[in-house]
Write a protein that holds these residues in place. Structure first.
Motif, short mmCIF file in Angstrom:
data_model
loop_
_atom_site.label_atom_id
_atom_site.label_comp_id
_atom_site.label_asym_id
_atom_site.label_seq_id
_atom_site.Cartn_x
_atom_site.Cartn_y
_atom_site.Cartn_z
N UNK A 255 0.83 -1.20 0.00
CA UNK A 255 0.00 0.00 0.00
C UNK A 255 0.86 1.25 0.00
N UNK A 256 0.53 2.21 -0.85
CA UNK A 256 1.08 3.55 -0.76
C UNK A 256 -0.10 4.50 -0.48
N UNK A 257 0.22 5.68 0.08
CA UNK A 257 -0.86 6.55 0.55
C UNK A 257 -0.61 8.00 0.15
N UNK A 258 -1.68 8.73 -0.10
CA UNK A 258 -1.57 10.14 -0.47
C UNK A 258 -1.03 10.98 0.67
N UNK A 259 -1.39 10.62 1.90
CA UNK A 259 -1.01 11.45 3.05
C UNK A 259 0.51 11.50 3.25
N UNK A 260 1.22 10.47 2.82
CA UNK A 260 2.67 10.40 2.94
C UNK A 260 3.18 9.72 1.67
N UNK A 261 3.30 10.49 0.59
CA UNK A 261 3.42 9.91 -0.75
C UNK A 261 4.60 8.97 -0.97
N UNK A 262 5.71 9.14 -0.27
CA UNK A 262 6.86 8.28 -0.53
C UNK A 262 6.93 7.08 0.40
N UNK A 263 6.00 6.95 1.33
CA UNK A 263 5.98 5.82 2.25
C UNK A 263 5.50 4.55 1.55
N UNK A 264 5.89 3.41 2.12
CA UNK A 264 5.40 2.11 1.65
C UNK A 264 4.97 1.30 2.86
N UNK A 265 3.78 0.71 2.78
CA UNK A 265 3.30 -0.22 3.79
C UNK A 265 3.16 -1.59 3.12
N UNK A 266 3.68 -2.61 3.76
CA UNK A 266 3.52 -3.98 3.25
C UNK A 266 2.97 -4.85 4.37
N UNK A 267 1.80 -5.40 4.15
CA UNK A 267 1.19 -6.31 5.12
C UNK A 267 1.44 -7.75 4.71
N UNK A 268 1.91 -8.55 5.66
CA UNK A 268 2.10 -9.98 5.44
C UNK A 268 1.00 -10.70 6.21
N UNK A 269 0.16 -11.45 5.51
CA UNK A 269 -0.96 -12.13 6.16
C UNK A 269 -0.47 -13.39 6.87
N UNK A 270 -0.76 -13.47 8.15
CA UNK A 270 -0.36 -14.62 8.94
C UNK A 270 -1.28 -15.81 8.73
N UNK A 271 -0.77 -17.01 9.08
CA UNK A 271 -1.55 -18.24 8.88
C UNK A 271 -2.62 -18.42 9.95
N UNK A 272 -2.33 -17.96 11.17
CA UNK A 272 -3.29 -18.09 12.27
C UNK A 272 -3.04 -16.94 13.25
N UNK A 273 -3.32 -15.72 12.81
CA UNK A 273 -2.85 -14.55 13.56
C UNK A 273 -3.58 -14.30 14.87
N UNK A 274 -2.80 -13.93 15.86
CA UNK A 274 -3.34 -13.45 17.13
C UNK A 274 -3.00 -11.98 17.34
N UNK A 275 -2.03 -11.48 16.56
CA UNK A 275 -1.64 -10.08 16.66
C UNK A 275 -0.91 -9.68 15.38
N UNK A 276 -0.59 -8.40 15.29
CA UNK A 276 0.16 -7.86 14.15
C UNK A 276 1.47 -7.28 14.65
N UNK A 277 2.56 -7.72 14.07
CA UNK A 277 3.89 -7.26 14.45
C UNK A 277 4.39 -6.28 13.39
N UNK A 278 4.82 -5.10 13.82
CA UNK A 278 5.31 -4.07 12.91
C UNK A 278 6.82 -4.06 12.82
N UNK A 279 7.32 -3.68 11.64
CA UNK A 279 8.76 -3.51 11.45
C UNK A 279 8.96 -2.24 10.63
N UNK A 280 9.75 -1.33 11.15
CA UNK A 280 9.95 -0.04 10.50
C UNK A 280 11.37 0.09 9.96
#
Length: 383
Positions: A46-71
């Motif tokens: 995902x890229x976004x208008x609010x911060x045009x040069x940023x990139x977000x990449x979501x990795x879908x887990x197999x059996x998720x209980x939470x979401x872990x971020x990495x910057x």
């Protein structure tokens, strides 16, 4: 998974196109191209208008209980590179002198591993613009970009460290980096001929007294066991030797390991300025700008798990580190979302932000391997 030679090649490509805060367009294009080469089964980019040069990449887990971020931060510095290599910066006066080319490459390495080995939990990778001067982490958070499926429950990030051997992981519980606040002080008096000082109001003298008194704040108001920094690096005053300056501008920085300490130093600075204004019959204005550069305070839970794993894995070189007075806008994200920042050794080389900073590329694969091993273990023990 990206191999070491591929990581090195990506890092060198990134090193050649250093871009300043919020202008990382070539960098974003290169990252998106590399991400597109990975298996896409579990990825959402995902890229976004609010911060045009940023990139977000979501990795879908197999059996998720939470979401872990990495910057991973993306921007470079206005530094004229003094190294000579086949991959020297191609943009005059700009250089990845803080190692963000390493940060992005390690993140890509971890992402490539997860794209081939689906994690149990969800992951969100945030390739962040504007760390060096525009607090891109705060901009992203305040714009609501970490919401819904892209809201991490925990956040991790690394920073390269030239004082540690290549590949060594360093961390500590509590504060890793200081918070920082920009300080501008403007003095307004009356200019005049140098031969008639009594007809002028000399702001160079006022500013000099202010600087001298300001240096007592840390030595006499700050608990010596806690530490703090107040430094002025720039003074702008006068036009010619025989004209008394009626205007002076000082620019400096406050640094502290806790937010109350930073606020104490700022408060005392304003009190000193008020006293100088009275003493010299002048106008003295203090402007403080902290933005998103809060102290980087590691979360007790995630950091204990991180340190325990790194200490007990015989294949990883780990060292406990002390808090550093360097600043980082990841502190703002950690103030909103619990997590951990750690060091990746890239030494020996010259200091961060120097024109001869030349990190050891052997650290790239070691950094990727150490973090992916931690994640696998972290998911296992948290089942």
């Amino acid at each position: 998974m990206l191999k070491e030679a591929e990581l090195i090649l990506i890092r060198r490509k990134l090193h050649q196109i250093p871009e300043l805060a919020l202008a990382e367009y070539q960098t974003q294009k290169l990252l998106l191209a590399e991400i597109s080469k990975l298996p896409q089964d579990y990825l959402e980019v995902r890229t976004v208008q609010e911060l045009p040069t940023a990139i977000f990449v979501r990795v879908r887990g197999s059996n998720p209980e939470k979401t872990i971020g990495y910057r991973a931060d993306m921007d470079a510095l206005p530094v004229d590179e003094q190294l000579r290599s086949s991959f020297i910066s191609q943009i005059d006066g700009q250089m990845h002198a803080c190692g963000h080319d390493f940060h992005m490459t390690v993140a890509l390495g971890v992402l490539s591993h997860l794209s081939e080995h689906q994690p149990r939990n969800n992951f969100v990778f945030f390739f962040q613009p504007g760390e060096e001067s525009q607090n891109g982490g705060k901009l992203a958070y305040d714009a609501g970009l970490f919401s819904g499926d892209f809201r991490p429950d925990e956040f991790f990030a690394l920073h390269v460290n030239p004082a540690l051997p290549a590949g060594t992981i360093g961390c500590n519980a509590g504060t890793l980096f200081a918070g920082t606040t920009e300080v501008n002080v403007d003095f307004h008096g009356t200019s005049g001929h140098a031969a008639f000082p009594h007809q002028a109001n000399d702001m160079i003298v006022a500013a000099s007294q202010f600087i001298t008194q300001a240096q007592t704040i840390v030595s006499r108001n700050v608990n010596p066991t806690e530490g703090g920094v107040l430094s002025f690096g720039k003074m702008t005053a006068g036009t010619i030797r025989n004209v008394i300056a009626g205007e002076v501008r000082l620019e400096g920085t406050i640094r502290g390991f806790t937010q109350p300490m930073i606020e104490l130093i700022g408060h005392r600075l304003k009190e000193v300025a008020a006293g100088i204004a009275v003493s010299f019959n002048a106008e003295v204005n203090v402007t403080l700008n902290q933005g998103g550069y809060l102290p980087v305070v590691n979360d007790p839970h995630t950091t204990a798990a991180f340190i325990s794993f790194m200490q007990n894995n015989s294949t990883i070189q780990f060292t406990q580190t002390k808090a550093a007075m360097t600043g980082e806008d990841f502190g703002y994200l950690l103030a909103q979302i619990p997590g951990t920042m750690f060091w990746l050794g890239v030494g020996p080389t010259s200091s961060l932000h120097s024109a001869t900073f030349n990190p050891n590329e052997a650290a790239l694969q070691k950094g990727v391997t150490a973090f992916t091993k931690f994640i696998e273990n972290y998911e296992e023990i948290n089942q």
